[in-house]
Design a protein around this motif. Structure first.
Motif, mmCIF file in Angstrom:
data_model
loop_
_atom_site.group_PDB
_atom_site.id
_atom_site.type_symbol
_atom_site.label_atom_id
_atom_site.label_comp_id
_atom_site.label_asym_id
_atom_site.label_seq_id
_atom_site.Cartn_x
_atom_site.Cartn_y
_atom_site.Cartn_z
ATOM 1 N N UNK A 7 45.143 48.516 39.104
ATOM 2 C CA UNK A 7 43.135 48.398 39.219
ATOM 3 C C UNK A 7 42.962 48.742 37.908
ATOM 4 N N UNK A 8 43.618 50.341 37.344
ATOM 5 C CA UNK A 8 43.114 50.766 36.237
ATOM 6 C C UNK A 8 42.699 49.269 34.982
ATOM 7 N N UNK A 9 43.890 48.746 34.686
ATOM 8 C CA UNK A 9 44.218 47.741 33.292
ATOM 9 C C UNK A 9 42.677 46.322 34.695
ATOM 10 N N UNK A 10 42.716 46.414 34.719
ATOM 11 C CA UNK A 10 41.810 45.570 35.683
ATOM 12 C C UNK A 10 40.157 46.159 35.121
ATOM 13 N N UNK A 11 39.896 47.244 36.121
ATOM 14 C CA UNK A 11 38.352 47.448 35.350
ATOM 15 C C UNK A 11 38.480 48.223 33.177
ATOM 16 N N UNK A 12 39.728 48.101 32.449
ATOM 17 C CA UNK A 12 39.611 48.412 31.485
ATOM 18 C C UNK A 12 39.346 47.496 30.924
ATOM 19 N N UNK A 13 40.281 45.874 31.530
ATOM 20 C CA UNK A 13 39.714 45.157 30.767
ATOM 21 C C UNK A 13 38.845 44.897 30.469
ATOM 22 N N UNK A 14 38.177 44.397 32.545
ATOM 23 C CA UNK A 14 36.106 44.501 32.835
ATOM 24 C C UNK A 14 35.610 44.992 31.294
ATOM 25 N N UNK A 15 35.812 45.976 30.758
ATOM 26 C CA UNK A 15 34.944 47.240 30.228
ATOM 27 C C UNK A 15 35.180 46.410 28.588
ATOM 28 N N UNK A 16 36.676 45.431 28.664
ATOM 29 C CA UNK A 16 36.488 44.761 27.045
ATOM 30 C C UNK A 16 35.694 43.767 26.772
ATOM 31 N N UNK A 17 35.504 42.915 27.869
ATOM 32 C CA UNK A 17 34.937 41.987 27.735
ATOM 33 C C UNK A 17 33.113 42.702 28.303
#
Length: 232
Positions: A7-17
Motif C-alpha cells: 500500500x505504501x508503494x502504491x501511494x508513492x507511485x501515485x505521488x510520483x505521477x
C-alpha cells in the motif's frame, strides 16, 4: 511483499505521477496484478485517500493524505544524505544549514540500526573549490521565487557593463562553477539567464509579477535550449 508495504508503494507511485496514470501502468510499475491494484486502491480510499479514477483517463491522488510514518530503507537514507551533502556544498549558507538540520531531524527519529546507516553513508560529494562565490544573499532570490515576486538587481553582464534590472525570477539552476537564475527581464522584455555571481546587489520589491510562475517556467523551457548562462 507485505500488504502494508504494498500500500505504501502504491501511494508513492501515485505521488510520483502528477498526471492521471492508468491502472495497467500502475500494476506493471508495482509488479502486481490489475485485480490486486483495484483492491488496494479501494482499501486506500476507505482509509481516506482522495484517489480519483476515471475510465480511459486513469488514477490521480489528490494532495492532503498521508499514511502513518514508516521507516526509510537504507537506499532511501543514502539518497537523502547524499542530497543534503550536495546542497551543503553547492547551496547558499542558509540552504546548506537547512539541509543539515533536515538530516539531523530524520536521524533523531530513526531506530539505532538505521541511524548508523546515516552516520556511515557510503556516498559523498567533493568540495567545489573553483565555484564562483555569490556576492548577494541567495536566500532573497529563493524567497522571491516562492512568493512569485519581482526583484530589483544590479547586474554586471559578460562585457562588464553594469545595469539596473527588474526581473521576475523563475528558478535557480546549479552548474559546475556557477548558479544561474532564469527570469523575465523587464529591461529586455524577454527571458534572460542571470549568473548569480554577477548580481552585485538584490532587493525584494514585494510586488507580485502578473503571471503564474509555473506557466512561465513551461514557456521558458519550451523556448530555450538546456539552461545556459545567456548573454545579457
Amino acid at each position: 511483499m507485505a500488504r502494508a508495504a504494498r500500500l505504501l508503494e502504491l501511494m508513492q507511485a501515485l505521488r510520483r505521477h502528477r498526471a492521471p496514470v492508468s491502472g495497467v501502468d500502475l500494476a506493471r510499475e508495482l509488479g502486481i496484478s490489475l485485480r490486486t491494484l483495484y483492491r488496494d486502491i479501494a482499501t486506500l480510499q476507505e482509509q481516506g485517500a482522495d484517489i480519483r479514477g476515471e475510465a480511459g483517463v486513469g488514477y490521480v491522488l489528490r494532495p492532503g493524505f498521508t499514511l502513518p510514518p514508516l521507516n526509510f530503507s537504507v537506499d532511501e537514507l543514502e539518497a537523502l544524505v547524499l542530497g543534503s551533502r550536495w546542497v551543503a556544498v553547492r547551496g547558499d549558507a542558509r540552504l546548506g544549514a537547512a539541509a543539515g538540520n533536515a538530516v539531523a531531524k530524520i536521524r533523531a527519529v530513526l531506530p539505532a540500526e538505521l541511524r548508523e546507516s546515516v552516520d556511515a553513508a557510503t556516498l559523498t560529494v567533493p568540495a567545489f573549490t573553483t565555484a564562483e562565490p555569490a556576492k548577494v544573499d541567495v536566500s532573497v532570490i529563493r524567497a522571491a521565487i516562492r512568493k512569485e515576486e519581482t526583484l530589483s538587481i544590479s547586474y554586471r553582464d559578460t562585457s562588464g557593463a553594469h545595469t539596473q534590472r527588474t526581473i521576475w525570477p523563475l528558478l535557480i539552476g546549479f552548474f559546475e562553477r556557477v548558479m544561474v537564475v532564469p527570469a523575465w527581464c523587464e529591461l529586455r522584455k524577454d527571458y534572460r539567464a542571470f549568473r548569480v555571481d554577477r548580481i552585485l546587489a538584490v532587493e525584494a520589491t514585494g510586488a507580485r509579477y502578473p503571471r503564474r510562475r509555473a506557466e512561465m517556467v513551461k514557456e521558458w523551457r519550451a523556448r530555450q535550449p538546456p539552461l545556459t548562462a545567456a548573454r545579457n
